[in-house]
Enzyme design. Structure first.
Site, mmCIF file in Angstrom:
data_model
loop_
_atom_site.group_PDB
_atom_site.id
_atom_site.type_symbol
_atom_site.label_atom_id
_atom_site.label_comp_id
_atom_site.label_asym_id
_atom_site.label_seq_id
_atom_site.Cartn_x
_atom_site.Cartn_y
_atom_site.Cartn_z
ATOM 1 C CB THR A 16 -0.904 -0.004 1.256
ATOM 2 O OG1 THR A 16 -1.597 -1.247 1.293
ATOM 3 C CG2 THR A 16 -1.900 1.132 1.239
ATOM 4 C CB ALA A 46 13.435 -5.215 -1.653
ATOM 5 C CE LYS A 107 2.021 2.096 12.032
ATOM 6 N NZ LYS A 107 0.725 2.012 11.423
ATOM 7 C CD GLU A 131 6.077 13.678 10.714
ATOM 8 O OE1 GLU A 131 6.955 14.464 11.049
ATOM 9 O OE2 GLU A 131 5.057 13.445 11.399
ATOM 10 N N GLY A 189 -11.866 -3.667 4.989
ATOM 11 C CA GLY A 189 -10.394 -3.726 4.941
ATOM 12 C C GLY A 189 -9.749 -2.672 5.804
ATOM 13 C CG ASP A 203 -1.834 1.361 14.931
ATOM 14 O OD1 ASP A 203 -0.989 1.174 14.047
ATOM 15 O OD2 ASP A 203 -2.506 2.411 15.036
ATOM 16 C CE LYS A 207 -0.376 4.798 14.172
ATOM 17 N NZ LYS A 207 -1.760 4.730 13.689
ATOM 18 N N GLY A 308 -3.386 5.231 4.713
ATOM 19 C CA GLY A 308 -3.610 5.339 3.273
ATOM 20 C C GLY A 308 -2.276 5.403 2.546
HETATM 21 N N1 LIG Z 1 -0.917 1.212 5.075
HETATM 22 C C1 LIG Z 1 -0.934 2.362 5.768
HETATM 23 O O1 LIG Z 1 -1.870 3.175 5.654
HETATM 24 C C2 LIG Z 1 0.200 2.705 6.697
HETATM 25 C C3 LIG Z 1 0.178 3.938 7.400
HETATM 26 C C4 LIG Z 1 1.265 4.285 8.218
HETATM 27 C C5 LIG Z 1 2.319 3.385 8.359
HETATM 28 N N2 LIG Z 1 2.273 2.175 7.694
HETATM 29 C C6 LIG Z 1 3.412 1.266 7.868
HETATM 30 O O2 LIG Z 1 4.065 1.121 6.615
HETATM 31 C C7 LIG Z 1 4.623 -0.178 6.487
HETATM 32 C C8 LIG Z 1 4.102 -0.826 5.205
HETATM 33 O O3 LIG Z 1 2.691 -0.932 5.266
HETATM 34 P P1 LIG Z 1 1.834 -1.414 3.989
HETATM 35 O O4 LIG Z 1 0.418 -1.214 4.379
HETATM 36 O O5 LIG Z 1 2.358 -0.782 2.750
HETATM 37 O O6 LIG Z 1 2.184 -2.992 3.980
HETATM 38 P P2 LIG Z 1 1.870 -4.044 2.821
HETATM 39 O O7 LIG Z 1 0.816 -3.534 1.909
HETATM 40 O O8 LIG Z 1 1.657 -5.352 3.502
HETATM 41 O O9 LIG Z 1 3.232 -4.117 1.971
HETATM 42 C C9 LIG Z 1 4.406 -4.714 2.446
HETATM 43 C C10 LIG Z 1 5.399 -4.804 1.295
HETATM 44 O O10 LIG Z 1 6.638 -5.279 1.791
HETATM 45 C C11 LIG Z 1 7.051 -6.422 1.050
HETATM 46 N N3 LIG Z 1 7.697 -7.363 1.967
HETATM 47 C C12 LIG Z 1 7.219 -7.820 3.139
HETATM 48 N N4 LIG Z 1 8.079 -8.698 3.690
HETATM 49 C C13 LIG Z 1 9.128 -8.786 2.832
HETATM 50 C C14 LIG Z 1 10.339 -9.523 2.820
HETATM 51 N N5 LIG Z 1 10.626 -10.374 3.810
HETATM 52 N N6 LIG Z 1 11.192 -9.365 1.783
HETATM 53 C C15 LIG Z 1 10.890 -8.516 0.764
HETATM 54 N N7 LIG Z 1 9.746 -7.786 0.713
HETATM 55 C C16 LIG Z 1 8.888 -7.927 1.740
HETATM 56 C C17 LIG Z 1 5.792 -7.019 0.447
HETATM 57 O O11 LIG Z 1 6.133 -7.756 -0.716
HETATM 58 P P3 LIG Z 1 4.987 -8.505 -1.600
HETATM 59 O O12 LIG Z 1 4.188 -7.401 -2.209
HETATM 60 O O13 LIG Z 1 5.737 -9.299 -2.613
HETATM 61 O O14 LIG Z 1 4.213 -9.336 -0.620
HETATM 62 C C18 LIG Z 1 4.964 -5.752 0.178
HETATM 63 O O15 LIG Z 1 5.306 -5.221 -1.078
HETATM 64 C C19 LIG Z 1 4.245 -0.918 7.787
HETATM 65 O O16 LIG Z 1 5.300 -0.815 8.697
HETATM 66 C C20 LIG Z 1 3.023 -0.143 8.275
HETATM 67 O O17 LIG Z 1 2.863 -0.231 9.687
HETATM 68 C C21 LIG Z 1 1.258 1.826 6.866
#
Ligand SMILES: NC(=O)c1ccc[n+]([C@@H]2O[C@H](COP(=O)([O-])OP(=O)(O)OC[C@H]3O[C@@H](n4cnc5c(N)ncnc54)[C@H](OP(=O)(O)O)[C@@H]3O)[C@@H](O)[C@H]2O)c1
Length: 332
Positions: A16, A46, A107, A131, A189, A203, A207, A308
Site C-alpha cells: 500500500t 524489494a 511503528k 514521520e 479492509g 497500534d 505511536k 492510506g
Molecule cells: N498502510 C498504511 O496506511 C500505513 C500507514 C502508516 C504506516 N504504515 C506502515 O508502513 C509499512 C508498510 O505498510 P503497507 O500497508 O504498505 O504494507 P503491505 O501492503 O503489507 O506491503 C508490504 C510490502 O513489503 C514487502 N515485503 C514484506 N516482507 C518482505 C520480505 N521479507 N522481503 C521482501 N519484501 C517484503 C511485500 O512484498 P509482496 O508485495 O511481494 O508481498 C509488500 O510489497 C508498515 O510498517 C506499516 O505499519 C502503513
C-alpha cells in the site's frame, strides 16, 4: 539529464505505502530534484514476490527485486516500508552500518527497537527518520521534535488509530451495534491483518510511545503503556455515554507526573468518554487528531489522514527529501 550526481534511493516494500512512494518518486521526479538539489534515483524495489501484479503505473517493472541486501548495499537512502520486525530490522542496521540514511514507516519496529536503532544511527552519523510511523500524513513527529524544540511539552493526546475511530463513530453517530461496526470495519479492509493491533490498542500504543520518547527524551517502551482496547466495550457503555452528551473515543495520551527531581513519563491508551462537541468528539470516521499542550505555544491541534498509501507516502517523501538535501549539502 542532470549534471549533479543523483541520490540513490532503495525502496524496501511495494505494498500500500511502497507502491505509492514508487509512483510519486517517478511522477514527481522534477519537483523532488528541485527540492533536493539533485535527482532522486530509485535504484530498486524489494518485494517478496516479483511476479505479483501491482499498481506501479509509470515505474519500470525491472526495478523489482527479491534481493533486498544488494539493494541496501548500494543506496544513499533506504526507505523501509515492508513492515514487521525481521528482516526489516536487519536491513535497517545493514543500511546504517553501510553509511545510508534510513526512512521508515514501521511503528512496531520502532516502538520495540527504536532506541537501539537510533543509537546505531547516531554512532554512524546517519539519519533515521520516521514521520510516517505516527499518524501518516499529519506532521505530528516534526511538530514535537522540531517546531516545539524550544518549548516545554506538557501533554500529548490523540485519536491515532483510524480503524477504531471508524468503529466508534459508526456506533455513536449512526447507532450501528458495536459488534456489527467491528464486522463492517473488517469487511471494508480497515483493520490490520491481525485485528488485535487495532482493537487492543497496540497500534495506538506504538505511536504514543514514539511521540513520548521524542517529547521528553525518555526511554519509554511498549511495556510502560497503560493499555485497554475497545473489545471490552458494550452497547450499554455507548448508551450511558450518549445519555450524558458524550461519545467514547480511543484516546492515546502521554504526560509527565511527579516532581522535577523524580519526573515520570506516563503513557496510556484507553477508551475515554469525551463531550460530543469536543474536537475529539467531532473527529469522524478514519480521521486522526492529536492535541499537543506546550508551555509557551499553548494548545495545538493537528488532524488529517492517519493511514492510506498516498497519504503515508507524503510523509515518507518529506523525510526522503530532507535526508537527501542534507547529503547533497554535505558533498564537497
Ligand atoms: N498502510 C498504511 O496506511 C500505513 C500507514 C502508516 C504506516 N504504515 C506502515 O508502513 C509499512 C508498510 O505498510 P503497507 O500497508 O504498505 O504494507 P503491505 O501492503 O503489507 O506491503 C508490504 C510490502 O513489503 C514487502 N515485503 C514484506 N516482507 C518482505 C520480505 N521479507 N522481503 C521482501 N519484501 C517484503 C511485500 O512484498 P509482496 O508485495 O511481494 O508481498 C509488500 O510489497 C508498515 O510498517 C506499516 O505499519 C502503513
Amino acid at each position: 539529464m542532470s549534471a549533479v550526481p543523483a541520490v540513490r534511493v532503495a525502496l524496501l516494500g511495494a505494498g500500500t505505502v511502497g507502491a505509492a512512494v514508487a509512483r510519486r518518486l517517478t511522477d514527481r521526479a522534477d519537483l523532488l530534484e528541485q527540492r533536493v538539489g539533485a535527482p532522486l534515483e530509485l535504484t530498486g524495489i524489494a518485494v517478496r514476490d516479483v511476479s505479483r501484479p501491482r499498481d506501479l503505473a509509470g515505474v519500470p517493472q525491472g526495478l523489482l527485486t527479491d534481493d533486498p541486501e544488494s539493494l541496501v548495499d548500494q543506496a544513499d537512502v533506504v526507505v523501509e516500508v515492508m513492515g514487521g520486525i525481521q528482516p526489516a530490522r536487519g536491513l535497517i542496521e545493514r543500511a546504517l552500518a553501510a553509511g545510508a540514511d534510513v526512512v521508515t514507516a514501521n511503528k512496531q519496529l520502532l516502538a520495540q527497537h527504536g532506541v537501539e536503532l537510533q543509537d546505531l544511527a547516531d554512532r554512524a552519523g546517519r539519519s533515521l527518520e520516521y514521520e510516517a510511523a505516527v499518524v501518516a500524513a499529519v506532521p505530528v513527529m516534526r511538530t514535537v521534535n522540531q517546531a516545539l524544540a524550544g518549548d516545554k511539552i506538557l501533554s500529548i493526546s490523540g485519536i491515532v488509530n483510524g480503524s477504531t475511530n471508524y468503529i466508534l463513530d459508526m456506533v455513536a453517530r449512526l447507532g450501528v451495534p458495536f459488534q456489527e461496526a467491528v464486522q463492517q470495519a473488517g469487511d471494508l479492509g480497515y483493520l490490520e491483518a491481525d485485528p488485535a493491533e487495532d482493537l487492543d490498542g497496540l497500534d495506538a500504543a506504538a505511536k504514543i510511545v514514539l511521540l513520548a520518547r521524542v517529547a521528553w527524551g525518555e526511554d519509554v517502551g511498549l511495556e510502560d503503556v497503560q493499555r485497554e482496547g475497545i473489545t471490552g466495550l458494550t452497547d450499554a457503555d455507548f448508551e450511558n455515554a450518549r445519555g450524558t452528551g458524550q461519545v467514547i473515543k480511543l484516546i492515546a495520551s502521554a504526560w509527565c507526573s511527579g516532581p522535577p527531581s523524580a519526573r515520570r513519563v506516563e503513557v496510556a491508551v484507553r477508551p475515554t468518554p469525551v463531550a460530543a462537541d469536543h474536537p475529539f468528539g467531532l473527529t469522524r470516521e478514519g480521521t486522526n487528531m492529536v492535541i499537543i499542550e506546550a508551555e509557551s505555544a499553548g494548545s495545538l491541534r493537528l488532524s488529517g489522514a492517519g493511514a492510506g498509501g498516498d497519504e503515508t507516502a507524503s510523509a515518507v517523501l518529506g523525510d526522503v527529501v530532507n535526508v537527501a538535501r542534507s547529503r547533497v549539502a554535505a558533498r564537497d
